[in-house]
Enzyme design. Structure first.
Site, PDB file in Angstrom:
ATOM      1  N   THR A 154     -32.840   8.833  18.976  1.00  0.00           N
ATOM      2  CA  THR A 154     -34.171   8.389  19.936  1.00  0.00           C
ATOM      3  C   THR A 154     -34.896   8.867  19.858  1.00  0.00           C
ATOM      4  O   THR A 154     -35.596   9.575  18.720  1.00  0.00           O
ATOM      5  CB  THR A 154     -33.724  10.129  20.649  1.00  0.00           C
ATOM      6  OG1 THR A 154     -32.516  10.411  21.425  1.00  0.00           O
ATOM      7  CG2 THR A 154     -34.242  10.248  21.839  1.00  0.00           C
TER       8      THR A 154
ATOM      9  N   GLN B 258     -51.957   3.579   3.703  1.00  0.00           N
ATOM     10  CA  GLN B 258     -53.937   4.889   4.380  1.00  0.00           C
ATOM     11  C   GLN B 258     -54.714   3.502   4.617  1.00  0.00           C
ATOM     12  O   GLN B 258     -56.185   3.840   4.751  1.00  0.00           O
ATOM     13  CB  GLN B 258     -54.126   4.496   2.066  1.00  0.00           C
ATOM     14  CG  GLN B 258     -52.830   5.558   1.887  1.00  0.00           C
ATOM     15  CD  GLN B 258     -53.205   6.811   1.916  1.00  0.00           C
ATOM     16  OE1 GLN B 258     -54.277   7.855   2.531  1.00  0.00           O
ATOM     17  NE2 GLN B 258     -52.842   7.843   1.813  1.00  0.00           N
TER      18      GLN B 258
ATOM     19  N   SER C 177     -48.268   4.775   9.099  1.00  0.00           N
ATOM     20  CA  SER C 177     -48.050   5.930   8.782  1.00  0.00           C
ATOM     21  C   SER C 177     -48.954   6.999   9.630  1.00  0.00           C
ATOM     22  O   SER C 177     -49.925   6.717  10.269  1.00  0.00           O
ATOM     23  CB  SER C 177     -47.971   6.686   7.247  1.00  0.00           C
ATOM     24  OG  SER C 177     -47.822   8.149   7.359  1.00  0.00           O
TER      25      SER C 177
ATOM     26  N   ALA D 116     -44.518   6.537   7.351  1.00  0.00           N
ATOM     27  CA  ALA D 116     -44.189   5.073   6.454  1.00  0.00           C
ATOM     28  C   ALA D 116     -42.569   5.384   5.305  1.00  0.00           C
ATOM     29  O   ALA D 116     -42.256   4.046   5.024  1.00  0.00           O
ATOM     30  CB  ALA D 116     -45.255   5.462   5.327  1.00  0.00           C
ATOM     31  N   THR D 117     -42.574   6.161   4.866  1.00  0.00           N
ATOM     32  CA  THR D 117     -41.310   6.309   4.308  1.00  0.00           C
ATOM     33  C   THR D 117     -40.135   5.461   4.304  1.00  0.00           C
ATOM     34  O   THR D 117     -39.141   4.343   3.665  1.00  0.00           O
ATOM     35  CB  THR D 117     -40.792   7.712   3.512  1.00  0.00           C
ATOM     36  OG1 THR D 117     -41.717   8.352   3.081  1.00  0.00           O
ATOM     37  CG2 THR D 117     -39.553   7.129   2.507  1.00  0.00           C
TER      38      THR D 117
ATOM     39  N   CYS E  72     -46.505  13.540  -3.759  1.00  0.00           N
ATOM     40  CA  CYS E  72     -44.717  12.871  -3.944  1.00  0.00           C
ATOM     41  C   CYS E  72     -44.752  13.004  -5.735  1.00  0.00           C
ATOM     42  O   CYS E  72     -43.755  12.794  -5.981  1.00  0.00           O
ATOM     43  CB  CYS E  72     -44.466  11.607  -3.650  1.00  0.00           C
ATOM     44  SG  CYS E  72     -45.817  10.435  -3.729  1.00  0.00           S
TER      45      CYS E  72
ATOM     46  N   HIS F 270     -49.218  10.547   9.903  1.00  0.00           N
ATOM     47  CA  HIS F 270     -50.237  12.008   9.312  1.00  0.00           C
ATOM     48  C   HIS F 270     -51.580  11.151   8.843  1.00  0.00           C
ATOM     49  O   HIS F 270     -51.519  11.874   8.160  1.00  0.00           O
ATOM     50  CB  HIS F 270     -49.140  12.732   9.071  1.00  0.00           C
ATOM     51  CG  HIS F 270     -48.553  12.769   7.830  1.00  0.00           C
ATOM     52  ND1 HIS F 270     -48.860  13.313   6.669  1.00  0.00           N
ATOM     53  CD2 HIS F 270     -47.977  11.975   7.695  1.00  0.00           C
ATOM     54  CE1 HIS F 270     -48.013  12.446   4.938  1.00  0.00           C
ATOM     55  NE2 HIS F 270     -47.457  11.915   6.200  1.00  0.00           N
TER      56      HIS F 270
END
Lengths: 88, 475
Positions: free
Chosen positions: B291, B231, B251, B123-124, B399, B253
């Site tokens: 890739t 989220q 995202s 997502a970043t 973070c 994870h």
């Protein structure tokens, strides 16, 4: 046919639960047991043979997935979590 | 005013130094055993061999991978290892089929077309791509970007970079319940605004922004709307056409998928143009060269498909699995959501009925139930986290936890400094059990009571002294 289907479904249910109990990880184990029970309970009144066949196939696939993931989990086993009861 | 700065000193700047210093405040008796309690910084160390593992209650930081997702990924890690962009042999073809299947699974979850999904590294990266990409592409005529003060660090940092490039960025404030003011948004939008970025579900306080309304406003003003749905995807129903979203970050994870993969939804009708960040061989429609990691993409797709299936299951709360009383939120039609809400209510009710002076940050209704941020007054957050060493919790987002400052999100919603320092975030997810929730609640109650016994501020409050009226003196 209906009688053997019922027996089939029950034996599948029992195998799924038996395999799920073998997960070494507490979270995966409890989730698998809970999910299997809830899925069977929810679909207990399904009568249409095609839908039934689909669901049973899905259950068989899930059984295979659980078996494989249990082995993977055993290969990389780690300590118990805090809420797990002591092994007797 | 004086008392607030001294309270901050007591609770705030002495973070990371021993508790004995904090307890030696003017005139209050410090108990001897407390002074000898260990040095504070939460030292990182590996678990011993026989030590029991802590419970995982930090689902907003990351989630464990669902076994079904791992099962889908393994064949592509072991045998089907081809590069999906190789066009000349079976390894490439089978890899490409898997990648396209995963793309369709992700697209189905959010109601998009597969051609609108771009795989990224998380997502970043998706946030960076959309914010910088859109702003730079349209910079000839549009120089204004709007975002909020409670966004994720990567969004805020991207905006800061844009500022240094000469763009105008407005960081909109939020109300005290965490939601943005729609009227203020309408007034902030200028004719030269190119992008509005608002996250769907906040990762620290769990509030759900009114995305549909914001989308309608942006559509009417011809402004692109980006949302960071990391989220929210897979947890609440999302349809990009209904929500009128032009760009969405996903995202892997956070939805029980692998780490290191994410996706970006880029609308094609009306077309959103982006200046690519990563140059190379032109993969992913030229928007993100490189890739595509097939096993990770397959994992993301499987995770999205599972989330979709769980959302479609009709599961009326009932049966032995749900012992909690039904609240007005009776009619969930989502297995995971019903369960997470039930556990969240259980946790919050248990804690709030047993101990006083606990504040839940964020709007009580417009929220995702699995993210609970509680502030315990007169108790310091870090010491509570250390006391709760059997439970994996966090006091802010992962973070920002490196710095000792309280979270900027809590500051943005206007929490008092001392409450901001004493906040803990509980995350509940698919794999949480009732036992874990009960254990966490009990431990929390026990430790808060113990820490408050030791706190001189608590003593003063019990005697009826109003803390804000105290004139602290310097020593």
């Amino acid at each position: 046919m209906a009688a053997s289907s019922r027996a089939q479904v029950l034996s599948l249910y029992r195998s799924l639960l038996k395999e799920s109990r073998a997960f070494p990880s507490y979270n995966y184990r409890t989730y698998a047991l809970r999910r299997v029970r809830d899925a069977f309970r929810e679909n207990r009144s399904v009568k249409d043979p095609q839908a039934l066949e689909l669901l049973l196939n899905k259950a068989r696939d899930s059984l295979a997935i659980i078996q494989r993931q249990v082995s993977v989990g055993r290969m990389y086993e780690t300590q118990r979590t805090v809420v797990e009861p002591e092994p007797k | 005013m004086m008392s607030r700065s001294v309270t901050r000193k007591l609770l705030g700047s002495i973070r990371g130094v021993s508790t004995s210093a904090r307890l030696n405040c003017p005139g209050a008796p410090a108990s001897a055993p407390a002074a000898q309690r260990g040095r504070e910084l939460i030292k990182s160390r590996e678990l011993e061999k026989d030590e029991l593992r802590p419970l995982y209650m930090d689902f907003q930081a990351t989630t464990p991978m669902d076994p079904r997702v791992l099962d889908a990924m393994l064949p592509y890690q072991v045998n089907y290892y081809g590069n999906p962009h190789s066009r000349t042999h079976a390894y490439g073809w089978e890899s490409e089929t898997a990648m396209e299947k995963a793309r369709k699974q992700v697209a189905d979850l959010i109601g998009a077309d597969p051609r609108e999904i771009v795989f990224t590294s998380g997502a970043t990266e998706s946030n960076n791509m959309s914010i910088k990409g859109v702003a730079r592409f349209y910079k000839a005529r549009k120089k204004h970007v709007i975002t909020t003060q409670t966004e994720h660090k990567c969004v805020l940092d991207s905006c800061r970079v844009l500022e240094s490039e000469g763009f105008d960025v407005t960081y909109m404030p939020v109300k005290s319940n965490g939601l943005i003011d729609l009227q203020q948004l309408v007034e902030t939008i200028r004719p030269d605004t190119s992008l509005v970025s608002v996250m769907t579900v906040n990762n620290e306080i769990g509030v759900k922004q009114p995305i549909k309304e914001i989308g309608t406003i942006c559509r009417s003003k011809n402004v692109f709307f980006h949302t960071d749905a990391a989220q929210a995807v897979g947890k609440i129903p999302i349809n990009v056409s209904e929500l009128k979203v032009d760009l969405m970050s996903i995202s892997g994870h956070k939805i029980y998928g692998p780490k290191g993969v994410g996706a970006l939804f880029v609308r094609r009708r009306p077309r959103v143009r982006i200046e690519p960040l990563q140059s190379g061989g032109g993969q992913e429609r030229g928007l993100r060269s490189g890739t595509v990691p097939t096993p990770l993409a397959v994992g993301l797709g499987a995770a999205c498909e599972l989330a979709q299936q769980e959302m479609e299951q009709v599961f009326l709360l009932g049966g032995k699995t749900c012992k909690a009383k039904l609240t007005k939120q009776k009619l969930f039609i989502c297995y995971d959501h019903a369960r997470v809400s039930m556990l969240a209510t259980r946790l919050v009710q248990k804690i709030m009925t047993e101990i006083p002076d606990v504040v839940m940050n964020g709007d009580p209704d417009q929220r995702y139930p699995g993210c609970i941020n509680l502030s315990f007054a007169y108790v310091e957050g870090e010491s509570l986290l250390m006391a709760l060493k059997d439970v994996a919790l966090s006091s802010g987002s992962a973070c920002t936890s490196a710095s000792l400052e309280p979270s900027y999100v809590l500051r943005a919603i206007g929490t008092d400094e001392d409450l901001a320092h004493s906040s803990i975030r509980f995350g509940i997810g698919r794999f949480t059990t009732e036992e874990e929730v009960d254990y966490t609640a009990e431990k929390c109650i026990q430790q808060v009571r113990r820490l408050r016994e030791m706190s001189p501020l608590w003593e003063m409050v019990q005697e009826g002294i109003d803390l804000k009226s105290i004139k602290w003196t310097q020593h």
